[in-house]
Scaffold this active site. Structure first.
Site, PDB file in Angstrom:
ATOM      1  N   LYS A   5       0.838  -1.206   0.000  1.00 25.06           N
ATOM      2  CA  LYS A   5       0.000   0.000   0.000  1.00 25.06           C
ATOM      3  C   LYS A   5       0.872   1.256   0.000  1.00 25.06           C
ATOM      4  CE  LYS A   5      -0.388  -0.219   5.042  1.00 25.06           C
ATOM      5  NZ  LYS A   5      -1.234  -0.694   6.164  1.00 25.06           N
ATOM      6  N   ARG A 103     -10.622  -0.239  15.185  1.00 22.00           N
ATOM      7  CA  ARG A 103     -10.554   0.444  13.888  1.00 22.00           C
ATOM      8  C   ARG A 103     -11.559  -0.300  13.012  1.00 22.00           C
ATOM      9  NH1 ARG A 103      -4.692   1.215  11.097  1.00 22.00           N
ATOM     10  NH2 ARG A 103      -5.194  -0.851  10.331  1.00 22.00           N
ATOM     11  N   TYR A 230      13.125  31.674   4.669  1.00 20.13           N
ATOM     12  CA  TYR A 230      11.929  32.438   5.015  1.00 20.13           C
ATOM     13  C   TYR A 230      11.840  32.740   6.512  1.00 20.13           C
ATOM     14  CZ  TYR A 230       9.582  31.312   0.545  1.00 20.13           C
ATOM     15  OH  TYR A 230       9.225  31.204  -0.763  1.00 20.13           O
ATOM     16  N   MET A 279       8.954  24.781   0.169  1.00 15.21           N
ATOM     17  CA  MET A 279       8.149  23.803  -0.553  1.00 15.21           C
ATOM     18  C   MET A 279       9.015  22.901  -1.441  1.00 15.21           C
ATOM     19  SD  MET A 279       4.894  24.383  -3.091  1.00 15.21           S
ATOM     20  CE  MET A 279       3.808  25.137  -1.899  1.00 15.21           C
TER      21      MET A 279
HETATM   22  C1  LIG Z   1      -0.492  -1.705   6.830  1.00 12.10           C
HETATM   23  C2  LIG Z   1      -1.049  -2.946   7.386  1.00 12.10           C
HETATM   24  C3  LIG Z   1      -0.225  -4.070   7.611  1.00 12.10           C
HETATM   25  C4  LIG Z   1       1.274  -4.017   7.467  1.00 12.10           C
HETATM   26  O1  LIG Z   1       1.827  -3.493   8.656  1.00 12.10           O
HETATM   27  P1  LIG Z   1       3.416  -3.409   8.887  1.00 12.10           P
HETATM   28  O2  LIG Z   1       3.527  -2.927  10.276  1.00 12.10           O
HETATM   29  O3  LIG Z   1       3.912  -2.423   7.901  1.00 12.10           O
HETATM   30  O4  LIG Z   1       3.966  -4.764   8.656  1.00 12.10           O
HETATM   31  C5  LIG Z   1      -0.821  -5.249   8.018  1.00 12.10           C
HETATM   32  N1  LIG Z   1      -2.155  -5.330   8.213  1.00 12.10           N
HETATM   33  C6  LIG Z   1      -2.976  -4.264   8.032  1.00 12.10           C
HETATM   34  C7  LIG Z   1      -4.438  -4.425   8.262  1.00 12.10           C
HETATM   35  C8  LIG Z   1      -2.456  -3.049   7.631  1.00 12.10           C
HETATM   36  O5  LIG Z   1      -3.258  -1.993   7.464  1.00 12.10           O
END
Ligand SMILES: *Cc1c(COP(=O)(O)O)cnc(C)c1O
Length: 333
Positions: A5, A103, A230, A279
């Site tokens: 991701k 969650r 800045y 930036m």
């Molecule tokens: C992002 C995520 C992971 C991976 O977690 P890491 O700590 O990066 O290994 C695993 N399970 C879920 C549900 C996640 O959102």
């Protein structure tokens, strides 16, 4: 399961997914439909779990053969409807349970109504999973054991209704190290693939795979009393040399990294980022080191870990890596 991701934690999701696919990984995971579709368009055929799909993205998921985490009744109903309308059979889905992190996820109270829906010919439960809120704690840890117990209860109630047997998974990277007895038959590793396990002890077993480099594009000579950047962000106490680097907060180098809080490495020496990060640019005090225009500047990689840079910037490795912006060219070797 390899978690790719957020552009593989700020790296390069297509390349890393291809690499993992070639290694024969069983599953990939992304956060949303867009990320999954991008991989499918780039010849990734490995099963892909989508962790946080939204209701309006389900059509797209089905279109690209992506496997949604189903975490509430609305998603389940719409998935059933889509499979029915599309005359799909055994479309792969994953049931996500909240066991204490609070969650995403069905709760244990939903198990009875789920039992009434499965099995059916439209949706196939490929896995049941949950996520730990405290996997960074060392075992034994009460809250984690409570989560695992709840997970076991959910699984034992549902499993008779699911054929073939689903995969079960609970652990992310820290969990893999701290709670190896809770691996079930799959684990979901993200940050671990990229070389970090959120603990100096475990980090020793891993090798960071990402390096962030830029270069000096100009050197300014400033006099004692001059300001740099800045908003009076830096006033020089001496005659100094200041190197200008073409990375800024739009690239994911936060303003929290400025004003002397972090270092970069140039020609084997460290130098402080001074003043307010802009930036597109930032400034480094190179009075005491030899360098010239076009010299390489390392933010993290060989001399300093991303973890250290993140910590000095007031954040964690995950955030520092994943916020690196699209203007930074990725080179995959
Ligand atoms: C992002 C995520 C992971 C991976 O977690 P890491 O700590 O990066 O290994 C695993 N399970 C879920 C549900 C996640 O959102």
């Amino acid at each position: 399961m390899g978690v790719v991701k957020a552009n593989a934690y700020g790296g390069s999701d297509i390349e890393i997914a291809k690499y993992l696919q070639d290694l024969g990984i069983d599953y990939l995971a992304v956060a949303n439909a867009e990320e999954g579709a991008l991989l499918r368009k780039n010849k990734i055929s490995t099963p892909i779990l989508v962790f946080s799909p939204q209701l309006e993205d389900l059509e797209k998921l089905f279109e690209y053969n992506l496997e949604p985490a189903i975490y509430n009744q609305t998603l389940l109903d719409k998935s059933l409807q889509l499979a029915l309308n599309g005359s799909l059979e055994n479309y792969p889905i994953h049931l996500k349970f909240n066991t204490g992190m609070n969650r995403l996820g069905f709760s244990i109270q939903n198990v009875d109504s789920l039992k009434k829906v499965f099995p059916n010919q439209f949706l196939l439960i490929k896995s049941i999973y949950s996520h730990l809120g405290h996997s960074q704690e060392q075992s034994p840890f009460n809250q984690t054991l409570k989560q695992a117990n709840k997970f076991n209860m959910i699984v034992s109630t549902l499993i008779g209704h699911i054929k073939p047997k689903p995969l079960l998974h609970l652990l992310n990277t820290s969990g893999i190290f701290n709670f190896p007895h809770l691996q079930y038959n799959m684990v979901r590793t993200g940050i671990g693939l990229y070389g970090f396990a959120n603990d100096p002890l475990w980090d020793n077993f891993l090798k960071p795979v990402m390096k962030l480099e830029s270069k000096v594009i100009q050197i300014q000579k400033v006099h004692k009393g001059d300001y740099v950047g800045y908003s009076k962000g830096y006033k020089s106490e001496k005659d100094a040399r200041v190197a200008i680097i073409p990375l800024g907060y739009a690239d994911g180098i936060s303003r929290h990294s400025g004003n002397g809080r972090t270092q970069v490495w140039i020609n084997g020496s460290s130098a402080s980022i001074i003043g307010n990060i802009c930036m597109d640019l930032l400034m480094v005090d190179v009075s005491d080191i030899e360098c010239k225009e076009q010299d390489k500047v390392e933010f993290f990689g060989f001399n300093q870990s991303a973890q250290e840079f993140a910590e000095n910037s007031g954040t964690i490795t995950y955030e520092q890596l994943s916020r690196l912006g699209p203007r930074i060219k990725r080179k995959f070797t």
